[in-house]
Design a protein around this motif. Structure first.
Motif, PDB file in Angstrom:
ATOM      1  N   ALA A 158     -14.476 -22.985  19.373  1.00 11.97           N
ATOM      2  CA  ALA A 158     -14.980 -22.122  18.301  1.00 11.97           C
ATOM      3  C   ALA A 158     -16.044 -21.162  18.812  1.00 11.97           C
ATOM      4  O   ALA A 158     -16.146 -20.024  18.337  1.00 11.97           O
ATOM      5  N   ALA A 159     -16.830 -21.609  19.787  1.00 16.91           N
ATOM      6  CA  ALA A 159     -17.900 -20.759  20.322  1.00 16.91           C
ATOM      7  C   ALA A 159     -17.383 -19.706  21.288  1.00 16.91           C
ATOM      8  O   ALA A 159     -17.953 -18.610  21.379  1.00 16.91           O
ATOM      9  N   ARG A 160     -16.309 -20.007  22.012  1.00 15.46           N
ATOM     10  CA  ARG A 160     -15.900 -19.136  23.121  1.00 15.46           C
ATOM     11  C   ARG A 160     -14.602 -18.364  22.889  1.00 15.46           C
ATOM     12  O   ARG A 160     -14.380 -17.345  23.528  1.00 15.46           O
ATOM     13  N   ALA A 161     -13.727 -18.852  22.015  1.00  7.12           N
ATOM     14  CA  ALA A 161     -12.478 -18.129  21.764  1.00  7.12           C
ATOM     15  C   ALA A 161     -12.733 -16.995  20.776  1.00  7.12           C
ATOM     16  O   ALA A 161     -13.279 -17.226  19.685  1.00  7.12           O
ATOM     17  N   GLY A 162     -12.330 -15.788  21.137  1.00  9.41           N
ATOM     18  CA  GLY A 162     -12.624 -14.638  20.300  1.00  9.41           C
ATOM     19  C   GLY A 162     -11.754 -14.503  19.074  1.00  9.41           C
ATOM     20  O   GLY A 162     -12.077 -13.738  18.160  1.00  9.41           O
TER      21      GLY A 162
END
Length: 202
Positions: A158-162
C-alpha cells in the motif's frame, strides 16, 4: 524487476489469531506444510531468479519446497520479517488486532513517524523492507520471490505501489501462502499486478 511477495504457510498462532511477531517464532501446522509444498506448482510458470525469506522460522519452512524445486539457495534477511507487535505481542483480542493494523495502515498513508505501541515506527519498518528489495534489485534478477508476512506485505504494498491504496489492501487480508506480484524498481516505483494470483479488477 518482477517481485513476488508470498505470505508464509499456516502456523499454530494463526489458528489462535495471535499477534506473533517475535523471532524465531513458530513452525508450520500440517496444513501449513501442505501449503508450502504446493507453492512450486502454483509458481510453475514463474521463472524465479532469487529467493528470499525472513529470519522467522515459518518463512524459511515455507521457502524450502521452492528452494528444492528451483535449485536456489534461500537468502535470509531480517528486513522482511513481520511488523513487530511490541506491547501487543501474543495478544489475540479484536481491539489489539485492530490497533496493530490501524497503525500499520497509517504508515502506508504517510504517517511513518507513528510508532507501534512498544515497537517500531513506520520509517523503521518500511525502511528495512525497502533495503532488502533494493538489495535484490541490485543483483540484476528479473524475478525475485520473497517469503514474508501478511501485515508487512500489505503495508509495504500500500505504501509503495502507485496503483493501489490503503483501502484496497485493508479490504483484502492475505491468506497463508497468498501471493502478491509487483513490477518496477526502487528508483521508478512499483505497480501491483496480481493480488492472490488475480489481476487487479477481478
Amino acid at each position: 524487476m518482477r517481485l513476488l511477495l508470498i505470505r508464509h504457510g499456516q502456523t499454530p498462532s494463526n489458528l489462535k489469531r495471535l499477534l506473533d511477531s517475535a523471532a524465531p517464532g513458530p513452525g508450520l501446522t500440517p496444513l501449513g506444510l501442505e501449503q508450502a509444498a504446493a507453492l512450486p506448482g502454483t509458481l510453475a510458470d514463474e521463472r524465479i531468479d532469487a529467493l528470499y525469506a525472513s529470519t522467522l522460522v515459518r518463512t524459511q519452512l515455507t521457502a524450502e519446497p521452492l528452494s528444492r524445486a528451483s535449485g536456489l539457495d534461500v537468502v535470509i534477511r531480517d528486513g522482511i520479517r513481520e511488523i513487530a507487535a511490541g506491547d501487543l505481542e501474543m495478544r489475540g483480542d479484536d481491539e489489539s488486532a485492530q490497533k496493530y493494523l490501524n497503525t500499520a495502515f497509517a504508515w502506508s498513508s504517510g504517517d511513518t513517524a507513528l510508532r507501534m505501541p512498544g515497537g517500531e515506527t513506520g520509517e523503521e519498518t518500511l525502511g528495512r523492507f525497502d533495503a532488502v528489495v533494493a538489495e535484490a534489485a541490485k543483483t540484476g534478477a528479473d524475478t525475485v520471490a520473497m517469503v514474508s508476512h501478511g501485515a508487512v506485505i500489505r503495508t509495504w504494498t500500500a505504501a509503495r505501489a502507485g496503483n493501489v491504496d490503503v483501502a484496497f489492501v485493508a479490504a483484502r487480508p492475505l491468506p497463508n501462502t497468498g501471493i502478491v506480484a509487483l513490477t518496477g524498481s526502487p528508483e521508478q516505483g512499483w505497480d501491483l499486478q496480481l493480488w492472490e494470483g488475480r489481476p487487479l479488477g477481478r
